[in-house]
Structures are given as structure tokens and as C-alpha cells.
Design an enzyme around this catalytic site. Structure first.
Site, short mmCIF file in Angstrom:
data_model
loop_
_atom_site.label_atom_id
_atom_site.label_comp_id
_atom_site.label_asym_id
_atom_site.label_seq_id
_atom_site.Cartn_x
_atom_site.Cartn_y
_atom_site.Cartn_z
N LYS A 149 0.79 -1.57 0.08
CA LYS A 149 0.22 -0.44 -0.14
C LYS A 149 0.81 0.94 0.15
O LYS A 149 0.59 2.14 -0.12
CB LYS A 149 -1.27 0.22 1.20
CG LYS A 149 -2.02 -1.55 1.11
CD LYS A 149 -3.00 -1.31 2.38
CE LYS A 149 -3.76 -2.15 2.49
NZ LYS A 149 -4.41 -2.34 3.69
N GLN A 185 -4.49 -1.34 9.96
CA GLN A 185 -4.46 -2.24 9.44
C GLN A 185 -4.75 -3.92 10.20
O GLN A 185 -4.43 -3.42 11.27
CB GLN A 185 -2.95 -3.17 8.78
CG GLN A 185 -3.17 -3.92 8.07
CD GLN A 185 -3.72 -4.19 6.25
OE1 GLN A 185 -3.67 -3.16 6.23
NE2 GLN A 185 -4.10 -5.35 6.25
N ASP A 215 -10.59 3.55 4.53
CA ASP A 215 -11.70 2.21 4.31
C ASP A 215 -12.73 2.27 4.21
O ASP A 215 -13.11 0.68 4.12
CB ASP A 215 -10.72 1.13 5.38
CG ASP A 215 -9.27 0.62 5.37
OD1 ASP A 215 -8.89 0.12 4.26
OD2 ASP A 215 -8.40 0.28 6.57
N1 GUN Z 1 -7.20 -6.07 6.42
C1 GUN Z 1 -7.00 -7.02 5.32
N2 GUN Z 1 -7.87 -6.18 4.73
C2 GUN Z 1 -8.37 -4.72 4.98
C3 GUN Z 1 -8.40 -3.94 4.46
O1 GUN Z 1 -9.06 -3.45 3.06
N3 GUN Z 1 -7.94 -3.00 5.30
C4 GUN Z 1 -7.39 -2.69 6.37
N4 GUN Z 1 -7.37 -1.61 6.86
N5 GUN Z 1 -7.33 -4.12 7.27
C5 GUN Z 1 -7.35 -5.00 6.08
#
Ligand code: GUN
Length: 297
Positions: free
Chosen positions: A54, A98, A121
Site C-alpha cells: 500500500k 491495518q 477504508d
Molecule cells: N485487512 C484485510 N483487508 C483490509 C483492508 O481492506 N483494510 C484494512 N485496514 N485492513 C485489512
């Protein structure tokens, strides 16, 4: 006949290039460089690799990545304080924590602490609620990526039967909602299957579109797929594999070999949904920055 492979990597790369251009224009017009704070607590290997991907994508798109690494022993109070600081930081247009968080931390409380206008998100109750009632919001990245993949492959969703396997807040529930929305990539008749579903195969065999987000390898095999269906595999599982450098290989929630013999289209793992999640995150970060610039924030 073998299914056509849906190339999520290629579509994501096209979207990322478009976002990069939009970011340049925003910078020239307003002086604002979009920034995303990426918070990683602990050192779960899968989370570390997602976060690195990311952060790299943000930089490549001309955005600022504010990398925050906290030890697994971080207290709930300290994490909430970090979020409170980021909510006030004008350089952080978006905040991403995350998931999953290390044991002992309350993810729901952490998500609620994120300012909705920075919740790229789309996980806060405010954004989820807005999505449900069809108001402007940040769409959650993976579900939005699934819809864009369907649109890109020309898969008709209107009036068709979409079956979703998995009811997580991150994927299953929102993807079901988006497929049912009266909007492009939606207007489908949706069935949401989960661990309480009896005779899963009775449903999957009726699916024109099958979205698999069970978190378990081999949930779907070719014998329970309708011929010609579009299959979107959201799973990312690490299975031990001797002879690879890492000692594991990635696989989805579908048995790719058998499903690809029956389906019309299928996403690979890796290279299907994963890259689209990142592309949609960049899109949301850009939107958050653009809205902040409009507000003069
Ligand atoms: N863990 C798995 N997928 C995601 C996501 O799309 N965003 C976040 N913040 N954590 C995750």
C-alpha cells in the site's frame, strides 16, 4: 472450456495511472498533496507485506505515505491517542489501521475513533450506514474492487443471481450490499451464504456471479459451479509449500484448477482482487484529499 482469467493487476495498474494524473492536477490546482497515514501494530508477516504494498503504491501515485509502526504491546489508550493525533493532522487526509490488530486490542473501538471524513477504508459506522442508505461515502476497498472487476469484464449483474460466500464486515456483507444496489455493477439478486448455510452447493450451482470470501482454501470446487459463471476469488491463504523461497504459496478460497474448467471468467490469486483493493484505496485517499481541499481543511 477453460475460463478467461480476469487480470486484476492490469486493471489496477490502469486505474493507478489515472489516479496519478488526477493527483498531479490536484497539486497544481490547490497545492494539496494527498496523504495517507498507514498504521501497523505488531509484525504479522501478511499484514507487513500488505502495508508495504500500500505504501509503495501511494508513493508511486505521487501521494504521501505517513508510515506509523507500533509494537504489538501497544495499549488501547496509546493507539486511540495516535488516531486522535492523526484526526487533527492536516497532512493525513486518510487514516488506515491495518487489520487484524494484535490480541488484546479492540478493533471496533479503534475504527470508531477514526474521523469519518478520513476513513478511507469505509469501515466506520458512519460510512457503513451511508453506504447502506446510498449516500455519498467511502466505499470499502475490496468490495469496491470486486464491483469494478465485474464491470471491467463486462459481466452483466442486473437481474442476475449473485451468490456471496462469507459475511465479514470487510468483504462479504458490503459486497452483497453493493451487488444489490440499484447502480452500475449492481441490481443483482443476491444470496449471502456463510458458515450457517446448509447445502452450500445448492446455492453456488445457481450463481451467475460467485464471490468467494470464506477465508478457507477449497471452499469452492468445480463441481459446485454453474458452467459459464463469473467467479471472483477474494481469498488469500498462505499454504506451506516446500521448494519455494518463502516456504509457502498463496492460494485463494477456490480450487482454481477445477473451477477454471467450468467458470466463464475467474480471478487468479494472486493477481486478481488484491491489486484492485490497493487501487481503490488510492482512489479513496485522493477523494479524501480533494474533499479536504474543497473545505479548505
Ligand atoms: N485487512 C484485510 N483487508 C483490509 C483492508 O481492506 N483494510 C484494512 N485496514 N485492513 C485489512
Amino acid at each position: 472450456m477453460a475460463a478467461q482469467i480476469i487480470d486484476g493487476k492490469a486493471l489496477a495498474s490502469k486505474i493507478r495511472a489515472e489516479i496519478k494524473t488526477k493527483v498531479e492536477t490536484l497539486k497544481e490546482r490547490t497545492g494539496v498533496t494527498p496523504g495517507l497515514a498507514v498504521v501497523l501494530v505488531g509484525n504479522d508477516p501478511a499484514s507487513c507485506s500488505y502495508v508495504t504494498a500500500k505504501e509503495r503504491a501511494l508513493t508511486e501515485a505521487g501521494m504521501n505515505s505517513i508510515d506509523i509502526r507500533l509494537p504489538a504491546e501497544t495499549s488501547q489508550e496509546a493507539l486511540l491517542e495516535t488516531i486522535a493525533q492523526l484526526n487533527k493532522d492536516p497532512k493525513a487526509h486518510g487514516i488506515l489501521v491495518q487489520l487484524p490488530l494484535p490480541r488484546g486490542l479492540d478493533a471496533d473501538a479503534v475504527i470508531r475513533a477514526i474521523a469519518p471524513e478520513k476513513d478511507v477504508d469505509g469501515f466506520t459506522p458512519e460510512n457503513v450506514g451511508r453506504m447502506v442508505i446510498g449516500e455519498e461515502c467511502f466505499l470499502p476497498c475490496t468490495p469496491h474492487g470486486v464491483i469494478e472487476l465485474l464491470r471491467h469484464t463486462g459481466t452483466e449483474t442486473e437481474g442476475r443471481h449473485a451468490v456471496v460466500i462469507g459475511r465479514s464486515n470487510i468483504v462479504g456483507k458490503p459486497v452483497a450490499l453493493l451487488l444489490a444496489r440499484k447502480a452500475p455493477g449492481g441490481n443483482a439478486t443476491v444470496t449471502l451464504c456463510h458458515t450457517g448455510t446448509r447445502n452450500l452447493a445448492d446455492f453456488t450451482r445457481q450463481a451467475d456471479i460467485l464471490v468467494v470470501a470464506s477465508g478457507r482454501p477449497n471452499t469452492v470446487t468445480g463441481d459446485i459451479v454453474k458452467p459459464g459463471a463469473t467467479v471472483i476469488d477474494v481469498g488469500v491463504n498462505r499454504v506451506p509449500c516446500a521448494g519455494t523461497k518463502t516456504g509457502y504459496r498463496l492460494c485463494g478460497d477456490c480450487d482454481f484448477d477445477s473451477v477454471s474448467q467450468v467458470a466463464g471468467h475467474i480471478t487468479p490469486v494472486p493477481g486478481g482482487v488484491g491489486p484492485m483493493t490497493i487501487a481503490m484505496l488510492l482512489e479513496n485517499t485522493y477523494l479524501a484529499a480533494q474533499r479536504a481541499a474543497e473545505r479548505g481543511a
